[in-house]
Design an enzyme around this catalytic site. Structure first.
Site, PDB file in Angstrom:
ATOM      1  N   TYR A  12       0.826  -1.214   0.000  1.00  0.00           N
ATOM      2  CA  TYR A  12       0.000   0.000   0.000  1.00  0.00           C
ATOM      3  C   TYR A  12       0.862   1.266   0.000  1.00  0.00           C
ATOM      4  O   TYR A  12       0.796   2.090  -0.917  1.00  0.00           O
ATOM      5  CB  TYR A  12      -0.904  -0.075   1.239  1.00  0.00           C
ATOM      6  CG  TYR A  12      -1.787   1.107   1.522  1.00  0.00           C
ATOM      7  CD1 TYR A  12      -2.012   1.505   2.837  1.00  0.00           C
ATOM      8  CD2 TYR A  12      -2.436   1.814   0.513  1.00  0.00           C
ATOM      9  CE1 TYR A  12      -2.852   2.573   3.137  1.00  0.00           C
ATOM     10  CE2 TYR A  12      -3.283   2.883   0.795  1.00  0.00           C
ATOM     11  CZ  TYR A  12      -3.476   3.264   2.116  1.00  0.00           C
ATOM     12  OH  TYR A  12      -4.302   4.319   2.421  1.00  0.00           O
ATOM     13  N   ILE A  13       1.714   1.427   0.990  1.00  0.00           N
ATOM     14  CA  ILE A  13       2.516   2.655   1.086  1.00  0.00           C
ATOM     15  C   ILE A  13       3.664   2.610   0.085  1.00  0.00           C
ATOM     16  O   ILE A  13       3.998   3.604  -0.550  1.00  0.00           O
ATOM     17  CB  ILE A  13       3.015   2.862   2.539  1.00  0.00           C
ATOM     18  CG1 ILE A  13       1.821   2.863   3.492  1.00  0.00           C
ATOM     19  CG2 ILE A  13       3.802   4.166   2.659  1.00  0.00           C
ATOM     20  CD1 ILE A  13       2.165   2.715   4.942  1.00  0.00           C
ATOM     21  N   SER A 125       6.412   3.069  13.303  1.00  0.00           N
ATOM     22  CA  SER A 125       4.986   3.267  13.556  1.00  0.00           C
ATOM     23  C   SER A 125       4.764   3.958  14.893  1.00  0.00           C
ATOM     24  O   SER A 125       5.522   3.764  15.839  1.00  0.00           O
ATOM     25  CB  SER A 125       4.294   1.895  13.569  1.00  0.00           C
ATOM     26  OG  SER A 125       2.980   2.001  14.066  1.00  0.00           O
ATOM     27  N   TYR A 150       3.959  -7.202  17.001  1.00  0.00           N
ATOM     28  CA  TYR A 150       4.215  -6.350  15.829  1.00  0.00           C
ATOM     29  C   TYR A 150       4.860  -5.039  16.292  1.00  0.00           C
ATOM     30  O   TYR A 150       5.922  -4.642  15.817  1.00  0.00           O
ATOM     31  CB  TYR A 150       2.920  -6.054  15.063  1.00  0.00           C
ATOM     32  CG  TYR A 150       3.035  -4.822  14.218  1.00  0.00           C
ATOM     33  CD1 TYR A 150       2.443  -3.618  14.619  1.00  0.00           C
ATOM     34  CD2 TYR A 150       3.779  -4.830  13.046  1.00  0.00           C
ATOM     35  CE1 TYR A 150       2.593  -2.469  13.870  1.00  0.00           C
ATOM     36  CE2 TYR A 150       3.929  -3.681  12.295  1.00  0.00           C
ATOM     37  CZ  TYR A 150       3.344  -2.505  12.715  1.00  0.00           C
ATOM     38  OH  TYR A 150       3.499  -1.357  11.987  1.00  0.00           O
ATOM     39  N   LYS A 154       8.885  -3.245  15.796  1.00  0.00           N
ATOM     40  CA  LYS A 154       9.226  -1.887  15.340  1.00  0.00           C
ATOM     41  C   LYS A 154      10.164  -1.227  16.349  1.00  0.00           C
ATOM     42  O   LYS A 154      11.135  -0.564  15.990  1.00  0.00           O
ATOM     43  CB  LYS A 154       7.958  -1.043  15.155  1.00  0.00           C
ATOM     44  CG  LYS A 154       7.100  -1.460  13.977  1.00  0.00           C
ATOM     45  CD  LYS A 154       7.876  -1.377  12.662  1.00  0.00           C
ATOM     46  CE  LYS A 154       7.030  -1.798  11.474  1.00  0.00           C
ATOM     47  NZ  LYS A 154       7.808  -1.793  10.212  1.00  0.00           N
ATOM     48  N   PHE A 179       1.516   7.427  11.474  1.00  0.00           N
ATOM     49  CA  PHE A 179       0.297   7.351  12.272  1.00  0.00           C
ATOM     50  C   PHE A 179      -0.671   6.466  11.484  1.00  0.00           C
ATOM     51  O   PHE A 179      -0.256   5.344  11.114  1.00  0.00           O
ATOM     52  CB  PHE A 179      -0.147   8.778  12.649  1.00  0.00           C
ATOM     53  CG  PHE A 179       0.734   9.261  13.777  1.00  0.00           C
ATOM     54  CD1 PHE A 179       2.078   9.550  13.551  1.00  0.00           C
ATOM     55  CD2 PHE A 179       0.256   9.335  15.067  1.00  0.00           C
ATOM     56  CE1 PHE A 179       2.939   9.923  14.600  1.00  0.00           C
ATOM     57  CE2 PHE A 179       1.100   9.727  16.129  1.00  0.00           C
ATOM     58  CZ  PHE A 179       2.428  10.004  15.885  1.00  0.00           C
ATOM     59  N   ASN A 200      -8.267  -2.968   9.650  1.00  0.00           N
ATOM     60  CA  ASN A 200      -8.223  -1.513   9.812  1.00  0.00           C
ATOM     61  C   ASN A 200      -9.582  -0.868   9.505  1.00  0.00           C
ATOM     62  O   ASN A 200     -10.387  -1.382   8.725  1.00  0.00           O
ATOM     63  CB  ASN A 200      -7.126  -0.910   8.909  1.00  0.00           C
ATOM     64  CG  ASN A 200      -5.730  -1.313   9.368  1.00  0.00           C
ATOM     65  OD1 ASN A 200      -4.919  -1.740   8.581  1.00  0.00           O
ATOM     66  ND2 ASN A 200      -5.459  -1.184  10.664  1.00  0.00           N
ATOM     67  N   LEU A 201      -9.776   0.298  10.101  1.00  0.00           N
ATOM     68  CA  LEU A 201     -11.073   0.963  10.047  1.00  0.00           C
ATOM     69  C   LEU A 201     -11.524   1.327   8.638  1.00  0.00           C
ATOM     70  O   LEU A 201     -12.639   0.954   8.224  1.00  0.00           O
ATOM     71  CB  LEU A 201     -11.037   2.239  10.907  1.00  0.00           C
ATOM     72  CG  LEU A 201     -12.325   3.082  10.900  1.00  0.00           C
ATOM     73  CD1 LEU A 201     -13.498   2.326  11.495  1.00  0.00           C
ATOM     74  CD2 LEU A 201     -12.103   4.395  11.643  1.00  0.00           C
ATOM     75  N   ARG A 295     -11.974  -3.116  21.530  1.00  0.00           N
ATOM     76  CA  ARG A 295     -11.089  -4.140  20.966  1.00  0.00           C
ATOM     77  C   ARG A 295      -9.852  -4.218  21.839  1.00  0.00           C
ATOM     78  O   ARG A 295      -9.226  -3.175  22.119  1.00  0.00           O
ATOM     79  CB  ARG A 295     -10.714  -3.776  19.531  1.00  0.00           C
ATOM     80  CG  ARG A 295      -9.731  -4.717  18.870  1.00  0.00           C
ATOM     81  CD  ARG A 295      -9.527  -4.404  17.402  1.00  0.00           C
ATOM     82  NE  ARG A 295      -8.831  -3.133  17.219  1.00  0.00           N
ATOM     83  CZ  ARG A 295      -8.470  -2.678  16.011  1.00  0.00           C
ATOM     84  NH1 ARG A 295      -8.767  -3.344  14.906  1.00  0.00           N
ATOM     85  NH2 ARG A 295      -7.834  -1.517  15.904  1.00  0.00           N
TER      86      ARG A 295
END
Ligand code: WQD
Length: 339
Positions: A12-13, A125, A150, A154, A179, A200-201, A295
């Site tokens: 994605y990024i 992150s 995870y 990082k 972020f 993810n939202l 959550r």
């Protein structure tokens, strides 16, 4: 031409950064094992760029492959995106996360050293902060107990990079603490491609809006925030991509043996309900959602202090939440064949 190796460049990024690099006169080279991305991303890149991006299919833990990539190409910098990144999954298979996320960084540092390549931008992150005591959160804020394996990978990778520079290594390194990346390229040729049920939202929101998911569950509305739902700093992926280009340009001016860390966010926080309301405005659709329980592992609120990245890298976010949600929505409609 400055060749920049992007590990996880079909992600994605990574894919959005490949576009930003070319727009800034760099030449990206992608290595990706396609474990969390699809070959269709390369087609999307070709449609945007009008040309192909040189791509190696493979794993950046594969030292032989990495050696050959560095031997075959005059690499002038590396952006290391490739990592396992699902918070929940990392609690199920922690050893795989440590092996992949830490192992790949070690291979990259060793091969870069052998080939005299100095510039590295590392994908970190905001998760390293845990729940900050003060907001907006500053880079110097002590990192807290990671919420997940995870997040711990990082933190460990950041420590490895600092120890490496302390050993007087001939390297110039920037860690970017992302972020919450959202949005998609305005062409709708590339965007977020969650495999399976989105954790993810935003992809869950857009998949609900097109009917792939029946309804969105908001994970808790009893937090100490303006409307009880969690606050995050949602940054457009185009802005995030640009921060990587600015980082490379900055590194080229630094002396050897350099390291620094930057928050990359908008500096604004938005609640989950604000995201939903903004999405309904942008999509002109009512979103089917319910309030559910919290959550596990979620922090309550976090958003970035961006003074350092603004002043040192000369970077600031250009897109707002509406822009990001509009681009995410257009991308989802393209994926779902809806106009
Ligand atoms: C955002 C908010 C949820 C889904 C994680 C990682 C971070 C980075 C981004 C990799 C939270 C709420 C979500 C849903 C909801 N990943 N939510 N219903 O957890 O802030 O960050 O992803 O680099 O490192 O930690 O992102 O999008 O999962 O959640 O209510 O169905 O949306 O509770 O408040 P998160 P997210």
């Amino acid at each position: 031409m400055k060749n920049i190796l992007i590990t996880g460049g079909a992600g994605y990024i990574g894919s959005h950064t490949a576009v930003a690099l070319i727009n800034s006169g760099f030449e990206p080279i992608i290595i990706d094992n396609f474990s969390n991305s699809e070959k269709s991303v390369l087609k999307g890149l070709k449609n945007i760029l009008g040309r192909e991006v040189k791509t190696y299919e493979g794993d950046c833990n594969d030292r032989t492959l990495m050696e050959s990539i560095f031997s075959e190409n005059q690499i002038s910098g590396v952006i290391h995106f490739a990592a396992s990144k699902a918070v929940g999954e990392s609690t199920q298979i922690p050893l795989a996360y440590y092996a992949n996320n830490i192992g790949s960084l070690l291979v990259i540092l060793e091969v870069m050293q052998e080939h005299g390549v100095k510039n590295l931008v590392f994908s970190s992150s905001c998760t390293v902060y845990g729940q900050p005591d003060e907001l907006p959160v500053l880079e110097g804020t002590p990192r807290k107990e990671a919420e997940s394996p995870y997040g711990n990978t990082k933190k460990i990778c950041e420590d490895i990079l600092h120890d490496y520079i302390k050993s007087k290594a001939s390297a110039r390194i920037i860690s970017l603490r992302y972020f919450n990346p959202i949005g998609a390229h305005p062409s709708s040729e590339i965007g977020e491609l969650p495999l399976g049920v989105p954790a993810n939202l935003i992809p869950f929101v857009t998949q609900t809006a097109v009917g792939i998911r029946e309804k969105l569950t908001v994970f808790g509305d009893d937090y100490d925030t303006k409307d009880g739902t969690c606050v995050r700093d949602y940054i457009h992926v185009l802005d995030l991509a640009d921060a990587h280009v600015k980082s490379l340009e900055y590194l080229e001016k630094q002396s050897d043996c350099f390291i620094d860390t930057f928050n990359v966010g908008t500096g604004q926080g938005n609640t989950v309900l604000e995201v939903i309301n903004t999405f309904e405005k942008v999509s002109e659709r009512k979103l089917n959602y319910q309030i559910g329980p919290r959550r596990a592992g979620d922090i309550e609120k976090v958003w970035a202090n961006t003074n350092k990245v603004n002043t040192v890298l000369g970077w600031s976010a250009q897109y707002n939440l509406e822009d990001s949600l509009r681009d995410s929505w257009n991308w989802q409609k393209r994926l779902s064949g809806i106009e």
